[in-house]
Design a protein around this motif. Structure first.
Motif, mmCIF file in Angstrom:
data_model
loop_
_atom_site.group_PDB
_atom_site.id
_atom_site.type_symbol
_atom_site.label_atom_id
_atom_site.label_comp_id
_atom_site.label_asym_id
_atom_site.label_seq_id
_atom_site.Cartn_x
_atom_site.Cartn_y
_atom_site.Cartn_z
ATOM 1 N N ALA A 123 0.852 -1.202 0.000
ATOM 2 C CA ALA A 123 0.000 0.000 0.000
ATOM 3 C C ALA A 123 0.885 1.248 0.000
ATOM 4 O O ALA A 123 0.590 2.228 -0.701
ATOM 5 C CB ALA A 123 -0.938 -0.012 1.204
ATOM 6 N N VAL A 124 1.980 1.204 0.770
ATOM 7 C CA VAL A 124 2.912 2.348 0.767
ATOM 8 C C VAL A 124 3.436 2.561 -0.657
ATOM 9 O O VAL A 124 3.508 3.696 -1.140
ATOM 10 C CB VAL A 124 4.094 2.098 1.747
ATOM 11 C CG1 VAL A 124 5.125 3.209 1.654
ATOM 12 C CG2 VAL A 124 3.585 1.953 3.174
ATOM 13 N N ALA A 125 3.755 1.463 -1.332
ATOM 14 C CA ALA A 125 4.280 1.579 -2.693
ATOM 15 C C ALA A 125 3.238 2.195 -3.630
ATOM 16 O O ALA A 125 3.575 3.019 -4.491
ATOM 17 C CB ALA A 125 4.730 0.210 -3.202
ATOM 18 N N GLN A 191 -6.932 -1.435 -3.869
ATOM 19 C CA GLN A 191 -7.901 -0.334 -4.049
ATOM 20 C C GLN A 191 -7.214 0.936 -4.572
ATOM 21 O O GLN A 191 -7.757 1.631 -5.434
ATOM 22 C CB GLN A 191 -8.607 -0.042 -2.724
ATOM 23 C CG GLN A 191 -9.641 -1.112 -2.392
ATOM 24 C CD GLN A 191 -10.011 -1.135 -0.918
ATOM 25 O OE1 GLN A 191 -9.689 -0.206 -0.179
ATOM 26 N NE2 GLN A 191 -10.661 -2.191 -0.488
ATOM 27 N N LEU A 192 -6.008 1.227 -4.054
ATOM 28 C CA LEU A 192 -5.302 2.447 -4.493
ATOM 29 C C LEU A 192 -4.875 2.356 -5.962
ATOM 30 O O LEU A 192 -4.978 3.330 -6.714
ATOM 31 C CB LEU A 192 -4.064 2.686 -3.617
ATOM 32 C CG LEU A 192 -4.352 3.139 -2.182
ATOM 33 C CD1 LEU A 192 -3.070 3.110 -1.353
ATOM 34 C CD2 LEU A 192 -4.947 4.541 -2.177
ATOM 35 N N ILE A 198 -3.130 3.079 -11.628
ATOM 36 C CA ILE A 198 -1.673 2.884 -11.684
ATOM 37 C C ILE A 198 -1.358 1.585 -12.426
ATOM 38 O O ILE A 198 -1.759 0.495 -11.977
ATOM 39 C CB ILE A 198 -1.083 2.825 -10.251
ATOM 40 C CG1 ILE A 198 -1.420 4.110 -9.484
ATOM 41 C CG2 ILE A 198 0.426 2.595 -10.300
ATOM 42 C CD1 ILE A 198 -1.131 4.049 -7.982
ATOM 43 N N LYS A 199 -0.654 1.689 -13.528
ATOM 44 C CA LYS A 199 -0.227 0.463 -14.227
ATOM 45 C C LYS A 199 0.772 -0.264 -13.323
ATOM 46 O O LYS A 199 1.702 0.355 -12.788
ATOM 47 C CB LYS A 199 0.416 0.808 -15.576
ATOM 48 C CG LYS A 199 0.808 -0.446 -16.311
ATOM 49 C CD LYS A 199 1.352 -0.189 -17.689
ATOM 50 C CE LYS A 199 1.771 -1.540 -18.261
ATOM 51 N NZ LYS A 199 2.531 -1.434 -19.486
ATOM 52 N N THR A 200 0.559 -1.552 -13.131
ATOM 53 C CA THR A 200 1.347 -2.299 -12.136
ATOM 54 C C THR A 200 1.828 -3.625 -12.713
ATOM 55 O O THR A 200 1.098 -4.287 -13.451
ATOM 56 C CB THR A 200 0.458 -2.563 -10.891
ATOM 57 O OG1 THR A 200 -0.011 -1.306 -10.390
ATOM 58 C CG2 THR A 200 1.211 -3.297 -9.795
#
Ligand code: UTP
Length: 229
Positions: A123-125, A191-192, A198-200
């Motif tokens: 989540a931090v990332a 969720q973020l 955000i492409k991940t």
């Protein structure tokens, strides 16, 4: 390119710190920086975080205390990577994503652990990817991709090569997290990633040395998570 990278603790510190993986990660980061990529890094807690937290459970510590202990372990692991990188890395692990973004203005690579109780370093990332306006978030885990089910428990589980951020939320977004819980992507991160489009990429350790090629569009054995446009 701006890239945020999350190194899962289980990959960097499986039982104890894995010196060779930490050194390879450091080499890859230095080489990305030399090729003028902006890099933002988060390191997880791994086995050691769980060892501490199990004892904390035996001591009947609160969830917030357990999380805080987990955060300290992630920062210790971040420090191992910082030490392997030399001057190119910011000397101290930033405690907030905003501080990490500021670091990059000084042309240093920020390497951080956790921030506050209630989520994991995934989540931090995702928060760091958003705050730094990264083009892509890369999550390195001890599994090599996202599978239809946990492949360690279900050998017949199938690898998912491509999914949308909505599929990610369907898979992980509703799970109730407990301190120290083991998930490929934590529910808040899912969720973020969806909320901020955000492409991940979710990749395994074997792809570490190929990261730059992969960022440039080469094939990989992990999972690509695409925002729905
Ligand atoms: P991790 O990010 O390592 O979680 O944080 P993880 O799911 O165990 O991931 P891997 O195994 O490293 O890939 C360890 C613990 O620290 C606390 C949480 O309790 C988490 O389970 N933590 C971490 C926080 O409370 N806040 C943070 O920002 C980061």
């Amino acid at each position: 390119m701006k890239v945020t990278i999350s190194f899962g603790g289980a990959m960097m510190v499986p039982e104890k710190p894995d010196a060779s993986t930490i050194l390879s990660a450091a080499n890859v980061l230095v080489s990305l920086k030399k090729r003028r990529h902006d890099v933002f890094v988060v390191v997880g807690g791994g086995h050691q975080a769980r060892v501490y937290m199990q004892q904390g459970v035996a001591m009947k510590l609160s969830r917030a205390e357990l999380d805080k202990i987990g955060i300290e372990v992630t920062r210790l692991n971040a420090r191992m990577l910082i030490a392997a990188m030399g001057k190119i890395a910011e000397e101290e692990p930033p405690k907030t994503v905003e501080a990490a973004v500021e670091t990059s203005f000084r042309n240093k690579i920020p390497i951080m652990g956790g921030t506050v109780p209630g989520h994991t370093t995934d989540a931090v990332a995702a928060m760091l990817a958003k705050a730094s306006r990264s083009d892509i978030l890369v999550i390195f885990t001890d599994v090599d991709a996202i599978y239809t089910k946990d492949p360690k428990l279900y050998p017949a589980a199938e690898k998912i090569q491509e999914m949308t951020t909505k599929d990610l939320v369907k898979m992980f977004g509703k799970i109730k997290r407990e301190p120290g819980m083991k998930l490929v992507v934590d529910p808040i991160a899912a969720q973020l990633v969806d909320k901020h489009n955000i492409k991940t990429l979710v990749l395994g350790k074997s792809e570490l040395e190929r990261l730059e090629e992969i960022l440039n569009g080469a094939e990989h054995g992990g999972t690509t998570i695409k925002p729905v446009s």
